[in-house]
Motif scaffolding. Structure first.
Motif, PDB file in Angstrom:
ATOM      1  N   SER A 124      11.525   6.039  -5.934  1.00 63.40           N
ATOM      2  CA  SER A 124      12.659   5.600  -5.118  1.00 63.40           C
ATOM      3  C   SER A 124      13.065   6.692  -4.126  1.00 63.40           C
ATOM      4  O   SER A 124      13.305   6.425  -2.947  1.00 63.40           O
ATOM      5  CB  SER A 124      13.840   5.242  -6.024  1.00 63.40           C
ATOM      6  N   THR A 125      13.129   7.921  -4.595  1.00 61.80           N
ATOM      7  CA  THR A 125      13.481   9.047  -3.731  1.00 61.80           C
ATOM      8  C   THR A 125      12.444   9.248  -2.628  1.00 61.80           C
ATOM      9  O   THR A 125      12.792   9.426  -1.455  1.00 61.80           O
ATOM     10  CB  THR A 125      13.618  10.344  -4.563  1.00 61.80           C
ATOM     11  N   LEU A 126      11.158   9.200  -2.994  1.00 63.38           N
ATOM     12  CA  LEU A 126      10.088   9.365  -2.005  1.00 63.38           C
ATOM     13  C   LEU A 126      10.094   8.226  -0.987  1.00 63.38           C
ATOM     14  O   LEU A 126       9.857   8.446   0.204  1.00 63.38           O
ATOM     15  CB  LEU A 126       8.724   9.448  -2.694  1.00 63.38           C
ATOM     16  N   MET A 127      10.390   7.000  -1.442  1.00 61.80           N
ATOM     17  CA  MET A 127      10.430   5.854  -0.522  1.00 61.80           C
ATOM     18  C   MET A 127      11.579   5.990   0.472  1.00 61.80           C
ATOM     19  O   MET A 127      11.461   5.576   1.622  1.00 61.80           O
ATOM     20  CB  MET A 127      10.547   4.541  -1.295  1.00 61.80           C
ATOM     21  N   SER A 128      12.687   6.596   0.046  1.00 65.23           N
ATOM     22  CA  SER A 128      13.819   6.765   0.969  1.00 65.23           C
ATOM     23  C   SER A 128      13.437   7.692   2.125  1.00 65.23           C
ATOM     24  O   SER A 128      13.912   7.513   3.242  1.00 65.23           O
ATOM     25  CB  SER A 128      15.061   7.275   0.241  1.00 65.23           C
ATOM     26  N   SER A 129      12.552   8.644   1.853  1.00 71.07           N
ATOM     27  CA  SER A 129      12.097   9.531   2.941  1.00 71.07           C
ATOM     28  C   SER A 129      11.173   8.789   3.905  1.00 71.07           C
ATOM     29  O   SER A 129      10.899   9.280   4.995  1.00 71.07           O
ATOM     30  CB  SER A 129      11.396  10.767   2.370  1.00 71.07           C
ATOM     31  N   LYS A 130      10.728   7.599   3.504  1.00 71.62           N
ATOM     32  CA  LYS A 130       9.890   6.754   4.361  1.00 71.62           C
ATOM     33  C   LYS A 130      10.695   5.613   4.978  1.00 71.62           C
ATOM     34  O   LYS A 130      10.133   4.662   5.503  1.00 71.62           O
ATOM     35  CB  LYS A 130       8.711   6.197   3.555  1.00 71.62           C
ATOM     36  N   GLY A 131      12.027   5.695   4.836  1.00 70.03           N
ATOM     37  CA  GLY A 131      12.888   4.709   5.475  1.00 70.03           C
ATOM     38  C   GLY A 131      13.135   3.447   4.668  1.00 70.03           C
ATOM     39  O   GLY A 131      13.713   2.489   5.174  1.00 70.03           O
ATOM     40  N   GLN A 132      12.735   3.419   3.392  1.00 67.55           N
ATOM     41  CA  GLN A 132      12.945   2.253   2.533  1.00 67.55           C
ATOM     42  C   GLN A 132      13.940   2.612   1.429  1.00 67.55           C
ATOM     43  O   GLN A 132      13.731   3.579   0.711  1.00 67.55           O
ATOM     44  CB  GLN A 132      11.627   1.804   1.884  1.00 67.55           C
ATOM     45  N   THR A 133      14.992   1.846   1.306  1.00 73.29           N
ATOM     46  CA  THR A 133      15.972   2.077   0.255  1.00 73.29           C
ATOM     47  C   THR A 133      15.677   1.140  -0.906  1.00 73.29           C
ATOM     48  O   THR A 133      15.672  -0.078  -0.737  1.00 73.29           O
ATOM     49  CB  THR A 133      17.404   1.816   0.777  1.00 73.29           C
ATOM     50  N   ILE A 134      15.390   1.726  -2.064  1.00 72.47           N
ATOM     51  CA  ILE A 134      15.190   0.903  -3.261  1.00 72.47           C
ATOM     52  C   ILE A 134      15.973   1.511  -4.423  1.00 72.47           C
ATOM     53  O   ILE A 134      16.132   2.717  -4.517  1.00 72.47           O
ATOM     54  CB  ILE A 134      13.695   0.729  -3.643  1.00 72.47           C
ATOM     55  N   ASP A 135      16.473   0.640  -5.260  1.00 70.99           N
ATOM     56  CA  ASP A 135      17.140   1.035  -6.488  1.00 70.99           C
ATOM     57  C   ASP A 135      16.278   0.543  -7.641  1.00 70.99           C
ATOM     58  O   ASP A 135      15.547  -0.440  -7.510  1.00 70.99           O
ATOM     59  CB  ASP A 135      18.524   0.383  -6.586  1.00 70.99           C
ATOM     60  N   ILE A 136      16.384   1.225  -8.773  1.00 77.54           N
ATOM     61  CA  ILE A 136      15.581   0.833  -9.930  1.00 77.54           C
ATOM     62  C   ILE A 136      16.472   0.273 -11.030  1.00 77.54           C
ATOM     63  O   ILE A 136      17.654   0.595 -11.111  1.00 77.54           O
ATOM     64  CB  ILE A 136      14.732   2.002 -10.468  1.00 77.54           C
ATOM     65  N   THR A 137      15.893  -0.585 -11.850  1.00 81.72           N
ATOM     66  CA  THR A 137      16.602  -1.146 -12.993  1.00 81.72           C
ATOM     67  C   THR A 137      16.303  -0.279 -14.220  1.00 81.72           C
ATOM     68  O   THR A 137      15.346   0.488 -14.215  1.00 81.72           O
ATOM     69  CB  THR A 137      16.148  -2.592 -13.274  1.00 81.72           C
TER      70      THR A 137
ATOM     71  N   ASP B 270       0.831  -1.206   0.000  1.00 86.31           N
ATOM     72  CA  ASP B 270       0.000   0.000   0.000  1.00 86.31           C
ATOM     73  C   ASP B 270       0.866   1.257   0.000  1.00 86.31           C
ATOM     74  O   ASP B 270       0.566   2.224  -0.697  1.00 86.31           O
ATOM     75  CB  ASP B 270      -0.941   0.017   1.210  1.00 86.31           C
ATOM     76  N   ILE B 271       1.945   1.238   0.774  1.00 84.41           N
ATOM     77  CA  ILE B 271       2.847   2.391   0.837  1.00 84.41           C
ATOM     78  C   ILE B 271       3.523   2.608  -0.513  1.00 84.41           C
ATOM     79  O   ILE B 271       3.614   3.733  -0.999  1.00 84.41           O
ATOM     80  CB  ILE B 271       3.904   2.203   1.953  1.00 84.41           C
ATOM     81  N   ILE B 272       3.987   1.525  -1.135  1.00 81.41           N
ATOM     82  CA  ILE B 272       4.630   1.645  -2.454  1.00 81.41           C
ATOM     83  C   ILE B 272       3.627   2.178  -3.468  1.00 81.41           C
ATOM     84  O   ILE B 272       3.946   3.088  -4.243  1.00 81.41           O
ATOM     85  CB  ILE B 272       5.199   0.292  -2.937  1.00 81.41           C
ATOM     86  N   LEU B 273       2.419   1.631  -3.487  1.00 80.22           N
ATOM     87  CA  LEU B 273       1.409   2.059  -4.451  1.00 80.22           C
ATOM     88  C   LEU B 273       1.061   3.530  -4.251  1.00 80.22           C
ATOM     89  O   LEU B 273       1.002   4.298  -5.212  1.00 80.22           O
ATOM     90  CB  LEU B 273       0.159   1.188  -4.344  1.00 80.22           C
ATOM     91  N   GLU B 274       0.850   3.931  -3.017  1.00 82.55           N
ATOM     92  CA  GLU B 274       0.538   5.333  -2.707  1.00 82.55           C
ATOM     93  C   GLU B 274       1.672   6.243  -3.177  1.00 82.55           C
ATOM     94  O   GLU B 274       1.448   7.292  -3.790  1.00 82.55           O
ATOM     95  CB  GLU B 274       0.316   5.481  -1.198  1.00 82.55           C
ATOM     96  N   THR B 275       2.905   5.831  -2.910  1.00 85.53           N
ATOM     97  CA  THR B 275       4.077   6.611  -3.304  1.00 85.53           C
ATOM     98  C   THR B 275       4.219   6.647  -4.816  1.00 85.53           C
ATOM     99  O   THR B 275       4.536   7.691  -5.397  1.00 85.53           O
ATOM    100  CB  THR B 275       5.342   6.024  -2.643  1.00 85.53           C
ATOM    101  N   LEU B 276       3.966   5.537  -5.475  1.00 82.86           N
ATOM    102  CA  LEU B 276       4.029   5.461  -6.936  1.00 82.86           C
ATOM    103  C   LEU B 276       3.014   6.412  -7.573  1.00 82.86           C
ATOM    104  O   LEU B 276       3.332   7.152  -8.504  1.00 82.86           O
ATOM    105  CB  LEU B 276       3.787   4.016  -7.389  1.00 82.86           C
ATOM    106  N   LEU B 277       1.791   6.435  -7.055  1.00 79.06           N
ATOM    107  CA  LEU B 277       0.765   7.338  -7.599  1.00 79.06           C
ATOM    108  C   LEU B 277       1.112   8.795  -7.325  1.00 79.06           C
ATOM    109  O   LEU B 277       0.874   9.669  -8.171  1.00 79.06           O
ATOM    110  CB  LEU B 277      -0.611   6.974  -7.046  1.00 79.06           C
ATOM    111  N   THR B 278       1.698   9.073  -6.175  1.00 79.98           N
ATOM    112  CA  THR B 278       2.169  10.432  -5.882  1.00 79.98           C
ATOM    113  C   THR B 278       3.228  10.835  -6.895  1.00 79.98           C
ATOM    114  O   THR B 278       3.221  11.954  -7.428  1.00 79.98           O
ATOM    115  CB  THR B 278       2.749  10.515  -4.446  1.00 79.98           C
ATOM    116  N   SER B 279       4.125   9.925  -7.192  1.00 87.50           N
ATOM    117  CA  SER B 279       5.189  10.178  -8.153  1.00 87.50           C
ATOM    118  C   SER B 279       4.626  10.455  -9.547  1.00 87.50           C
ATOM    119  O   SER B 279       5.078  11.370 -10.240  1.00 87.50           O
ATOM    120  CB  SER B 279       6.148   8.990  -8.186  1.00 87.50           C
ATOM    121  N   VAL B 280       3.629   9.669  -9.968  1.00 83.35           N
ATOM    122  CA  VAL B 280       2.988   9.894 -11.274  1.00 83.35           C
ATOM    123  C   VAL B 280       2.433  11.315 -11.323  1.00 83.35           C
ATOM    124  O   VAL B 280       2.611  12.039 -12.310  1.00 83.35           O
ATOM    125  CB  VAL B 280       1.877   8.852 -11.538  1.00 83.35           C
ATOM    126  N   ARG B 281       1.771  11.732 -10.248  1.00 86.78           N
ATOM    127  CA  ARG B 281       1.187  13.081 -10.205  1.00 86.78           C
ATOM    128  C   ARG B 281       2.260  14.171 -10.217  1.00 86.78           C
ATOM    129  O   ARG B 281       2.038  15.262 -10.737  1.00 86.78           O
ATOM    130  CB  ARG B 281       0.298  13.220  -8.978  1.00 86.78           C
TER     131      ARG B 281
END
Length: 151
Positions: free
Chosen positions: A100-113, A9-20
């Motif tokens: 990825s940047t928004l998720m890091s502010s939520k304490g999750q480190t992710i890298d993209i391919t 849910d957090i990833i999806l919410e963040t992904l939609l925020t990013s799209v916007r």
């Protein structure tokens, strides 16, 4: 520790925020739908994987005309053919990178391919479960945002 559902849910919410944030037109997301087994595409899409604290894939797909209108809004000129395909890959790169940047502010480190652009009719199989959200972009049309997470 958060459940997989809560993290999704957090990833999806963040992904939609990013799209916007990335696409410069008003965007309205419909209710997410859970699906299993496969993803079908009829026109153009792009897949970006993510790794790190979380693993999965993001697929953005829709009609070429919609991506063309997004590109015209962002760059002031119509995009077609290879230029459109390149733009779709870069758009996904911007959305995934911002996510990825928004998720890091939520304490999750992710890298993209790097993005993989997919053109034409195709079916992705081997999907345990995913979430699909249709996003209506004002004066452009609709795209589908698909989140595929791995356990």
């Amino acid at each position: 520790m958060e459940t997989l559902e809560a993290v999704t849910d957090i990833i999806l919410e963040t992904l939609l925020t990013s799209v916007r944030q990335v696409i410069p037109v008003p965007a309205a997301a419909q209710i997410p739908e859970v699906f299993q087994n496969s993803v079908a595409q009829s026109d153009i899409g792009v897949l970006v994987g993510f790794t790190g604290d979380l693993y999965g894939r993001i697929v953005i797909q829709g009609p070429s005309e919609v991506f063309g209108k997004i590109g015209e809004t962002m760059f002031g000129m119509p995009l077609e053919g290879e230029m459109l395909h390149s733009f779709v890959g870069e758009l996904a790169n911007m959305v995934a990178g911002n996510t990825s940047t928004l998720m890091s502010s939520k304490g999750q480190t992710i890298d993209i391919t790097p993005p993989t652009v997919m053109v034409g009719h195709l079916q992705l199989y081997g999907i345990e479960q995913g979430i699909s959200v249709t996003v209506h972009l004002e004066n452009a049309g609709e795209i589908n945002i698909i989140l595929l997470t791995q356990h």
